[in-house]
Design an enzyme around this catalytic site. Structure first.
Site, mmCIF file in Angstrom:
data_model
loop_
_atom_site.group_PDB
_atom_site.id
_atom_site.type_symbol
_atom_site.label_atom_id
_atom_site.label_comp_id
_atom_site.label_asym_id
_atom_site.label_seq_id
_atom_site.Cartn_x
_atom_site.Cartn_y
_atom_site.Cartn_z
ATOM 1 N N GLU A 171 0.818 -1.214 0.000
ATOM 2 C CA GLU A 171 0.000 0.000 0.000
ATOM 3 C C GLU A 171 0.844 1.253 0.000
ATOM 4 O O GLU A 171 1.953 1.258 0.520
ATOM 5 C CB GLU A 171 -0.859 0.028 1.264
ATOM 6 N N SER B 176 8.200 5.160 16.800
ATOM 7 C CA SER B 176 6.863 4.757 17.238
ATOM 8 C C SER B 176 6.946 4.324 18.694
ATOM 9 O O SER B 176 7.235 3.173 18.994
ATOM 10 C CB SER B 176 6.353 3.599 16.372
ATOM 11 N N LEU B 177 6.706 5.262 19.568
ATOM 12 C CA LEU B 177 6.875 4.976 20.997
ATOM 13 C C LEU B 177 5.581 4.412 21.584
ATOM 14 O O LEU B 177 5.566 3.336 22.163
ATOM 15 C CB LEU B 177 7.309 6.254 21.712
ATOM 16 N N CYS C 101 3.221 8.342 1.477
ATOM 17 C CA CYS C 101 3.596 7.400 2.528
ATOM 18 C C CYS C 101 3.872 6.066 1.832
ATOM 19 O O CYS C 101 2.978 5.504 1.203
ATOM 20 C CB CYS C 101 2.421 7.278 3.504
ATOM 21 N N CYS D 276 5.151 -7.433 7.690
ATOM 22 C CA CYS D 276 6.091 -6.954 8.701
ATOM 23 C C CYS D 276 6.203 -8.030 9.769
ATOM 24 O O CYS D 276 5.225 -8.707 10.069
ATOM 25 C CB CYS D 276 5.572 -5.657 9.328
ATOM 26 N N CYS E 37 3.278 -5.730 16.025
ATOM 27 C CA CYS E 37 2.587 -4.800 16.940
ATOM 28 C C CYS E 37 1.088 -5.118 16.920
ATOM 29 O O CYS E 37 0.505 -5.296 15.855
ATOM 30 C CB CYS E 37 2.826 -3.357 16.520
ATOM 31 N N CYS F 111 -1.600 -3.058 14.805
ATOM 32 C CA CYS F 111 -1.279 -2.744 13.419
ATOM 33 C C CYS F 111 -1.708 -3.843 12.452
ATOM 34 O O CYS F 111 -1.440 -5.021 12.672
ATOM 35 C CB CYS F 111 0.217 -2.513 13.291
ATOM 36 N N GLU G 277 8.865 -2.506 8.327
ATOM 37 C CA GLU G 277 9.793 -1.834 9.242
ATOM 38 C C GLU G 277 11.068 -1.506 8.456
ATOM 39 O O GLU G 277 11.847 -2.397 8.126
ATOM 40 C CB GLU G 277 10.082 -2.791 10.426
ATOM 41 N N CYS H 206 -2.270 2.568 6.997
ATOM 42 C CA CYS H 206 -1.550 1.554 6.223
ATOM 43 C C CYS H 206 -1.747 0.126 6.704
ATOM 44 O O CYS H 206 -1.852 -0.146 7.878
ATOM 45 C CB CYS H 206 -0.075 1.889 6.168
HETATM 46 N N1 SAH Z 1 7.232 -0.044 11.030
HETATM 47 C C1 SAH Z 1 7.419 1.348 11.200
HETATM 48 C C2 SAH Z 1 6.794 2.198 10.124
HETATM 49 C C3 SAH Z 1 5.452 1.774 9.617
HETATM 50 S S1 SAH Z 1 4.092 1.895 10.728
HETATM 51 C C4 SAH Z 1 6.910 1.767 12.553
HETATM 52 O O1 SAH Z 1 6.252 0.982 13.216
HETATM 53 O O2 SAH Z 1 7.210 2.874 12.948
HETATM 54 C C5 SAH Z 1 3.741 3.643 10.684
HETATM 55 C C6 SAH Z 1 3.082 4.169 11.930
HETATM 56 O O3 SAH Z 1 1.709 3.757 12.019
HETATM 57 C C7 SAH Z 1 3.749 3.700 13.211
HETATM 58 O O4 SAH Z 1 3.917 4.788 14.073
HETATM 59 C C8 SAH Z 1 2.742 2.723 13.734
HETATM 60 O O5 SAH Z 1 2.915 2.512 15.086
HETATM 61 C C9 SAH Z 1 1.445 3.384 13.350
HETATM 62 N N2 SAH Z 1 0.255 2.543 13.400
HETATM 63 C C10 SAH Z 1 0.120 1.269 13.030
HETATM 64 N N3 SAH Z 1 -1.142 0.844 13.236
HETATM 65 C C11 SAH Z 1 -1.832 1.879 13.749
HETATM 66 C C12 SAH Z 1 -3.166 2.082 14.170
HETATM 67 N N4 SAH Z 1 -4.071 1.113 14.119
HETATM 68 N N5 SAH Z 1 -3.497 3.306 14.643
HETATM 69 C C13 SAH Z 1 -2.590 4.312 14.688
HETATM 70 N N6 SAH Z 1 -1.316 4.186 14.308
HETATM 71 C C14 SAH Z 1 -0.934 2.985 13.852
HETATM 72 FE FE1 SF4 Z 2 5.405 -3.404 11.661
HETATM 73 FE FE2 SF4 Z 2 5.293 -0.788 12.162
HETATM 74 FE FE3 SF4 Z 2 3.053 -2.281 12.003
HETATM 75 FE FE4 SF4 Z 2 4.675 -2.583 14.074
HETATM 76 S S1 SF4 Z 2 3.537 -0.733 13.524
HETATM 77 S S2 SF4 Z 2 3.736 -4.239 12.884
HETATM 78 S S3 SF4 Z 2 6.657 -2.293 13.122
HETATM 79 S S4 SF4 Z 2 4.491 -1.846 10.363
#
Ligand code: SAH
Ligand code: SF4
Length: 346
Positions: A92, A214-215, A105, A112, A116, A119, A160, A333
């Protein structure tokens, strides 16, 4: 013999290659320019002889992405793409329009492996890494499809980037090249879930990009519940890496913080977060969590988010609440690909 991915090569690498067949070095510049305009066949290189085009076609292939689905938001014009790659995998991308220009983006992997919980990208695990050319193609395709020029890039799509380090760094060098798309590194953000060894490697590259972390939680207890990577590198290790990164690059760091109802969104959480971020020149992006069908997380209400922001700012940490774009097209995404997969599952 397997063909070589020419769009992932630097101009210098192309130069070296064509030197071996007696071609002048300026041809490499011409070839490189065409590739980064997003052409899909060597025959489009009209200032290159037919003979050389045939030779290139024998040795190389031009990576591209194919639009499978295109959703345009009726609210704000955000365009979400589902692209198919040469092997049938899908990724995407999202094109967003801001006052300062167009931002794309991009995805850096198919799937991945970080897992998480909130996600959608991680649900099926990692399929494979994207090549630098596949990252570039997401941009060239968006430009061609909308007849625009992209000015900013965020590596925040599926995958990632620091788990695909070499290709991500190669992409950064290619996309910022003056003969290519020429997008300044200062206009590019790379987002990581906290791959600490990757952050140190990135510091060695010393690129003026924005590093986004992504904290999503102020304590290990909360973070470990949603982000398995926290069991490998906890918040202390992550923030130490951020400080070290900042010493080298002197760049401000962004922290992403998805606001999840009753999980990480109270005043106490905000105070703890501010305490932990002390000493780092940073900015916090508060993101109303996007609901993912497969999870039971919901987003915090607006009042909570506003209060959280005010608490942070009161403690000297600048914060913004991210505007939701493309709310009507599921623009977060991983969700579109997931929806397609669910359709296939039935
Ligand atoms: N893997 C990397 C970059 C891709 S994810 C990372 O995790 O940083 C991009 C951002 O979208 C990250 O900050 C991730 O934590 C956030 N994200 C993923 N799923 C989400 C959701 N359901 N709601 C809000 N943010 C989300
Ligand atoms: Fe991967 Fe980023 Fe999604 Fe975590 S938030 S599963 S690191 S894409």
């Amino acid at each position: 013999m397997e063909k070589i991915d020419i769009k992932s090569m630097t101009e210098e690498e192309i130069k070296e290659y064509i030197k071996t067949i007696g071609q002048p070095s300026f041809r490499a510049g011409q070839i490189f320019k065409w590739l980064h305009l997003g052409i899909s066949s060597f025959d489009e290189m009209t200032n290159i002889s037919k003979e050389l085009r045939n030779y290139l076609d024998e040795k190389f292939y031009i990576a591209n992405v194919k639009i499978v689905r295109r959703l345009e938001s009726a609210i704000d014009g955000t365009v979400k793409y589902l692209y198919e790659l040469f092997d049938g995998e899908t990724i995407e991308s999202v094109l967003m329009k801001y006052n300062h220009g167009y931002t794309v983006c991009i995805s850096t992997q198919v799937g991945c492996r970080m897992g998480c919980k909130f996600c959608a990208s991680g649900i099926g695990g990692l399929k494979r890494n994207l090549t630098a050319s596949e990252m570039l193609s997401q941009l060239t395709m968006a430009q061609i499809d909308n007849n625009i020029r992209v000015s900013n890039v965020v590596m925040m799509g599926m995958g990632e980037p620091l788990d695909n380090f070499d290709n991500s760094v190669r992409f950064l060098k290619l996309v910022s090249h003056p003969n290519g798309m020429n997008i300044g590194l200062r206009h590019i953000s790379l987002s990581t879930s906290g791959v600490v060894d990757g952050i140190y490697k990135l510091a060695n590259e010393n690129l003026p990009i924005t590093l986004s972390i992504s904290l999503h939680a102020p304590s290990d207890e909360i973070r470990s519940k949603t982000m398995p990577i926290n069991n490998k590198w906890n918040i202390d290790a992550l923030l130490k890496a951020c400080k070290d990164y900042q010493k080298v690059t002197t760049r401000r760091i962004s922290f992403e913080y998805a606001m999840i109802k009753d999980v990480n969104d109270t005043k106490e959480h905000a105070k703890l977060l501010a305490k932990r971020l002390k000493g780092i020149m940073c900015h916090v992006n508060l993101i109303p969590a996007n609901p993912v069908v497969e999870t039971d997380f919901t987003k915090s209400d607006n009042m909570r988010i506003e209060n959280f922001k005010n608490t942070l700012e009161g403690l000297g940490i600048t914060a913004t609440v991210r505007r939701t774009l493309g709310a009507d097209i599921n623009a977060s995404c991983g969700q579109l690909r997931r929806a397609e997969q669910r359709k296939e599952d039935v």
